[in-house]
Design a protein around this motif. Structure first.
Motif, PDB file in Angstrom:
ATOM      1  N   GLY A  38      89.724   0.524  32.111  1.00  0.00           N
ATOM      2  CA  GLY A  38      90.967  -0.118  32.505  1.00  0.00           C
ATOM      3  C   GLY A  38      90.687  -1.303  33.397  1.00  0.00           C
ATOM      4  O   GLY A  38      89.670  -1.350  34.097  1.00  0.00           O
ATOM      5  N   LEU A  39      91.585  -2.294  33.383  1.00  0.00           N
ATOM      6  CA  LEU A  39      91.459  -3.479  34.218  1.00  0.00           C
ATOM      7  C   LEU A  39      92.733  -3.628  35.028  1.00  0.00           C
ATOM      8  O   LEU A  39      93.839  -3.600  34.468  1.00  0.00           O
ATOM      9  N   PHE A  40      92.579  -3.793  36.355  1.00  0.00           N
ATOM     10  CA  PHE A  40      93.722  -3.814  37.258  1.00  0.00           C
ATOM     11  C   PHE A  40      93.774  -5.108  38.064  1.00  0.00           C
ATOM     12  O   PHE A  40      92.738  -5.655  38.446  1.00  0.00           O
ATOM     13  N   ASP A  41      94.993  -5.566  38.326  1.00  0.00           N
ATOM     14  CA  ASP A  41      95.237  -6.670  39.245  1.00  0.00           C
ATOM     15  C   ASP A  41      95.133  -6.116  40.660  1.00  0.00           C
ATOM     16  O   ASP A  41      95.829  -5.161  41.019  1.00  0.00           O
ATOM     17  N   THR A  42      94.286  -6.697  41.488  1.00  0.00           N
ATOM     18  CA  THR A  42      94.048  -6.137  42.818  1.00  0.00           C
ATOM     19  C   THR A  42      95.139  -6.487  43.831  1.00  0.00           C
ATOM     20  O   THR A  42      95.160  -5.923  44.920  1.00  0.00           O
ATOM     21  N   VAL A  43      96.024  -7.416  43.493  1.00  0.00           N
ATOM     22  CA  VAL A  43      97.105  -7.784  44.415  1.00  0.00           C
ATOM     23  C   VAL A  43      98.337  -6.904  44.201  1.00  0.00           C
ATOM     24  O   VAL A  43      99.021  -6.525  45.151  1.00  0.00           O
ATOM     25  N   THR A  44      98.598  -6.542  42.950  1.00  0.00           N
ATOM     26  CA  THR A  44      99.774  -5.727  42.639  1.00  0.00           C
ATOM     27  C   THR A  44      99.426  -4.282  42.319  1.00  0.00           C
ATOM     28  O   THR A  44     100.299  -3.410  42.369  1.00  0.00           O
ATOM     29  N   GLY A  45      98.171  -4.011  41.956  1.00  0.00           N
ATOM     30  CA  GLY A  45      97.787  -2.681  41.505  1.00  0.00           C
ATOM     31  C   GLY A  45      98.156  -2.417  40.060  1.00  0.00           C
ATOM     32  O   GLY A  45      97.919  -1.315  39.544  1.00  0.00           O
ATOM     33  N   GLU A  46      98.710  -3.400  39.375  1.00  0.00           N
ATOM     34  CA  GLU A  46      99.153  -3.228  37.992  1.00  0.00           C
ATOM     35  C   GLU A  46      97.963  -3.190  37.044  1.00  0.00           C
ATOM     36  O   GLU A  46      97.033  -3.975  37.168  1.00  0.00           O
ATOM     37  N   ARG A  47      98.037  -2.256  36.085  1.00  0.00           N
ATOM     38  CA  ARG A  47      97.005  -2.232  35.044  1.00  0.00           C
ATOM     39  C   ARG A  47      97.371  -3.282  34.002  1.00  0.00           C
ATOM     40  O   ARG A  47      98.460  -3.264  33.437  1.00  0.00           O
ATOM     41  N   ILE A  48      96.454  -4.209  33.729  1.00  0.00           N
ATOM     42  CA  ILE A  48      96.757  -5.314  32.821  1.00  0.00           C
ATOM     43  C   ILE A  48      96.032  -5.180  31.483  1.00  0.00           C
ATOM     44  O   ILE A  48      96.328  -5.931  30.549  1.00  0.00           O
ATOM     45  N   ALA A  49      95.100  -4.245  31.379  1.00  0.00           N
ATOM     46  CA  ALA A  49      94.423  -4.018  30.099  1.00  0.00           C
ATOM     47  C   ALA A  49      93.829  -2.616  30.114  1.00  0.00           C
ATOM     48  O   ALA A  49      93.470  -2.088  31.172  1.00  0.00           O
ATOM     49  N   ARG A  50      93.736  -2.034  28.908  1.00  0.00           N
ATOM     50  CA  ARG A  50      93.157  -0.694  28.812  1.00  0.00           C
ATOM     51  C   ARG A  50      92.499  -0.515  27.454  1.00  0.00           C
ATOM     52  O   ARG A  50      92.991  -1.016  26.435  1.00  0.00           O
ATOM     53  N   ASN A  51      91.393   0.181  27.441  1.00  0.00           N
ATOM     54  CA  ASN A  51      90.696   0.541  26.217  1.00  0.00           C
ATOM     55  C   ASN A  51      90.363   2.026  26.312  1.00  0.00           C
ATOM     56  O   ASN A  51      89.463   2.419  27.051  1.00  0.00           O
ATOM     57  N   ARG A  52      91.103   2.845  25.591  1.00  0.00           N
ATOM     58  CA  ARG A  52      90.906   4.286  25.671  1.00  0.00           C
ATOM     59  C   ARG A  52      89.630   4.751  24.971  1.00  0.00           C
ATOM     60  O   ARG A  52      89.087   5.809  25.296  1.00  0.00           O
ATOM     61  N   ASP A  53      89.162   3.974  24.012  1.00  0.00           N
ATOM     62  CA  ASP A  53      88.004   4.403  23.224  1.00  0.00           C
ATOM     63  C   ASP A  53      87.072   3.226  22.997  1.00  0.00           C
ATOM     64  O   ASP A  53      87.060   2.621  21.919  1.00  0.00           O
ATOM     65  N   PRO A  54      86.282   2.856  24.012  1.00  0.00           N
ATOM     66  CA  PRO A  54      85.362   1.718  23.848  1.00  0.00           C
ATOM     67  C   PRO A  54      84.410   1.939  22.682  1.00  0.00           C
ATOM     68  O   PRO A  54      83.851   3.025  22.503  1.00  0.00           O
ATOM     69  N   ASP A  55      84.243   0.901  21.869  1.00  0.00           N
ATOM     70  CA  ASP A  55      83.340   0.995  20.726  1.00  0.00           C
ATOM     71  C   ASP A  55      81.896   1.088  21.202  1.00  0.00           C
ATOM     72  O   ASP A  55      81.517   0.468  22.203  1.00  0.00           O
ATOM     73  N   PRO A  56      81.075   1.846  20.494  1.00  0.00           N
ATOM     74  CA  PRO A  56      79.641   1.866  20.837  1.00  0.00           C
ATOM     75  C   PRO A  56      79.075   0.454  20.788  1.00  0.00           C
ATOM     76  O   PRO A  56      79.412  -0.329  19.905  1.00  0.00           O
ATOM     77  N   ASP A  57      78.250   0.139  21.749  1.00  0.00           N
ATOM     78  CA  ASP A  57      77.725  -1.220  21.880  1.00  0.00           C
ATOM     79  C   ASP A  57      76.214  -1.131  22.047  1.00  0.00           C
ATOM     80  O   ASP A  57      75.722  -0.335  22.855  1.00  0.00           O
ATOM     81  N   PRO A  58      75.441  -1.919  21.312  1.00  0.00           N
ATOM     82  CA  PRO A  58      73.980  -1.831  21.456  1.00  0.00           C
ATOM     83  C   PRO A  58      73.498  -2.162  22.857  1.00  0.00           C
ATOM     84  O   PRO A  58      72.438  -1.710  23.275  1.00  0.00           O
ATOM     85  N   ASP A  59      74.294  -2.939  23.613  1.00  0.00           N
ATOM     86  CA  ASP A  59      73.920  -3.277  24.984  1.00  0.00           C
ATOM     87  C   ASP A  59      74.525  -2.311  25.999  1.00  0.00           C
ATOM     88  O   ASP A  59      74.317  -2.460  27.197  1.00  0.00           O
ATOM     89  N   GLY A  60      75.308  -1.341  25.505  1.00  0.00           N
ATOM     90  CA  GLY A  60      75.871  -0.349  26.413  1.00  0.00           C
ATOM     91  C   GLY A  60      77.349  -0.542  26.646  1.00  0.00           C
ATOM     92  O   GLY A  60      77.779  -1.556  27.172  1.00  0.00           O
ATOM     93  N   SER A  61      78.164   0.433  26.226  1.00  0.00           N
ATOM     94  CA  SER A  61      79.597   0.375  26.483  1.00  0.00           C
ATOM     95  C   SER A  61      79.969   1.152  27.735  1.00  0.00           C
ATOM     96  O   SER A  61      81.096   1.078  28.210  1.00  0.00           O
ATOM     97  N   THR A  62      79.033   1.918  28.276  1.00  0.00           N
ATOM     98  CA  THR A  62      79.215   2.582  29.559  1.00  0.00           C
ATOM     99  C   THR A  62      78.022   2.225  30.438  1.00  0.00           C
ATOM    100  O   THR A  62      76.940   1.915  29.938  1.00  0.00           O
ATOM    101  N   PRO A  63      78.205   2.252  31.772  1.00  0.00           N
ATOM    102  CA  PRO A  63      77.149   1.724  32.650  1.00  0.00           C
ATOM    103  C   PRO A  63      75.818   2.439  32.540  1.00  0.00           C
ATOM    104  O   PRO A  63      74.762   1.824  32.740  1.00  0.00           O
ATOM    105  N   ASP A  64      75.821   3.723  32.202  1.00  0.00           N
ATOM    106  CA  ASP A  64      74.552   4.438  32.100  1.00  0.00           C
ATOM    107  C   ASP A  64      73.742   4.016  30.884  1.00  0.00           C
ATOM    108  O   ASP A  64      72.553   4.331  30.781  1.00  0.00           O
ATOM    109  N   GLN A  65      74.359   3.270  29.965  1.00  0.00           N
ATOM    110  CA  GLN A  65      73.656   2.830  28.772  1.00  0.00           C
ATOM    111  C   GLN A  65      73.055   1.434  28.932  1.00  0.00           C
ATOM    112  O   GLN A  65      72.331   0.975  28.048  1.00  0.00           O
ATOM    113  N   ALA A  66      73.383   0.747  30.014  1.00  0.00           N
ATOM    114  CA  ALA A  66      72.933  -0.632  30.198  1.00  0.00           C
ATOM    115  C   ALA A  66      71.951  -0.718  31.360  1.00  0.00           C
ATOM    116  O   ALA A  66      72.134  -0.070  32.395  1.00  0.00           O
TER     117      ALA A  66
END
Length: 208
Positions: free
Chosen positions: A78-106
Motif C-alpha cells: 500500500g502507498l499512503f499520503d503522509t500528510v492526510t494518512g490517505e491510502r492512494i494506491a494498493r496492490n493486494r497481490d504483487p506479481d512475482p518479480d525477478p528482482d524481488g517483489s518483497t524486500p526479503d527477495q531483493a
C-alpha cells in the motif's frame, strides 16, 4: 560450569556486568516518562491499521514532492499520503518479480513502487532489516530504546536533548510505546518532514 538440572535462566554469567547507578537512574527515568504529543511544529496524522505489516519505506511524489510511505504486509503493498494518512494506491497481490517483489527477495531490501511511484523501487525497513533516517538537517532526532524489554519506546528530541539532558516534555518526548504489537521500524523521511513508526499491526505518522 553449569550445574546439572539447574535452569539456564537461573545462572548468571560471571561476565555479565551489573548496571551502574547512572544506568539504573536512566532506565527509571525512561520508564517513568509517559507518552506525550509531539511538540510543534509536529502534528499527529493518525494511526493506520495494517494487519501483518512487514516493513515501510519512503518515496517522494513525482509531481508535488510530497512525502509518501509504502507499506509492505502479508496482504500486499500500500502507498499512503503522509500528510492526510490517505491510502492512494494498493496492490493486494504483487506479481512475482525477478528482482524481488518483497524486500526479503531483493539484495537492497527494496520493492517495486505502485501508484504515482510505479516504475521506481522503494527500500523497505522492517522485519527483514534495513533502517530509516534517525535525524534531520535541523537537528531533530529519533531513538528507539527498550528499558523494559521487549517493549520498545520511540523518543523524539531536539538539539541533543535525548534523553541525557533536559526535562521530558521540553528537550525530549516519549512519542510512542510499542506494548501491543511487534516493533518493525521508526524514522524520518529523507526530507525530514515526516516521522513514521511501524509495528506488526499499524502505522503511526506525524508531519510538519
Amino acid at each position: 560450569m553449569f550445574r546439572a538440572g539447574k535452569p539456564l535462566s537461573a545462572v548468571r554469567s560471571k561476565h555479565e556486568p551489573k548496571l551502574s547507578a547512572y544506568q539504573v537512574a536512566m532506565r527509571d527515568r525512561l520508564l517513568a516518562a509517559p507518552v506525550v504529543p509531539a511538540p510543534a511544529p509536529w502534528r499527529s496524522v493518525g494511526v493506520v491499521p495494517v494487519g501483518g505489516l512487514l516493513g515501510i519505506g519512503f518515496a517522494s511524489h513525482p509531481d508535488s514532492g510530497r512525502d509518501l510511505v509504502m507499506v509492505v504486509s502479508h496482504d500486499g503493498h500500500g502507498l499512503f499520503d503522509t500528510v492526510t494518512g490517505e491510502r492512494i494506491a494498493r496492490n493486494r497481490d504483487p506479481d512475482p518479480d525477478p528482482d524481488g517483489s518483497t524486500p526479503d527477495q531483493a539484495a537492497d531490501l527494496s520493492c517495486p513502487g505502485l501508484g504515482p511511484v510505479e516504475g521506481d523501487r522503494v527500500q523497505i525497513a522492517g522485519l527483514f532489516g534495513g533502517g530509516l533516517h534517525t535525524g534531520t538537517r535541523d537537528r531533530w532526532e529519533l531513538e528507539v530504546v527498550t528499558p523494559a524489554w521487549p517493549n520498545e519506546r520511540v523518543l523524539l528530541s531536539r538539539d541533543g536533548g535525548l534523553p541525557h539532558a533536559g526535562p521530558h516534555g521540553e528537550r525530549w518526548w516519549h512519542l510512542f510505546h510499542c506494548d501491543g504489537s511487534t516493533f518493525r521500524a521508526a524514522g524520518f523521511s529523507p526530507s525530514g518532514r515526516t516521522i513514521a513508526v511501524a509495528t506488526s499491526s499499524d502505522l503511526s505518522l506525524w508531519t510538519r
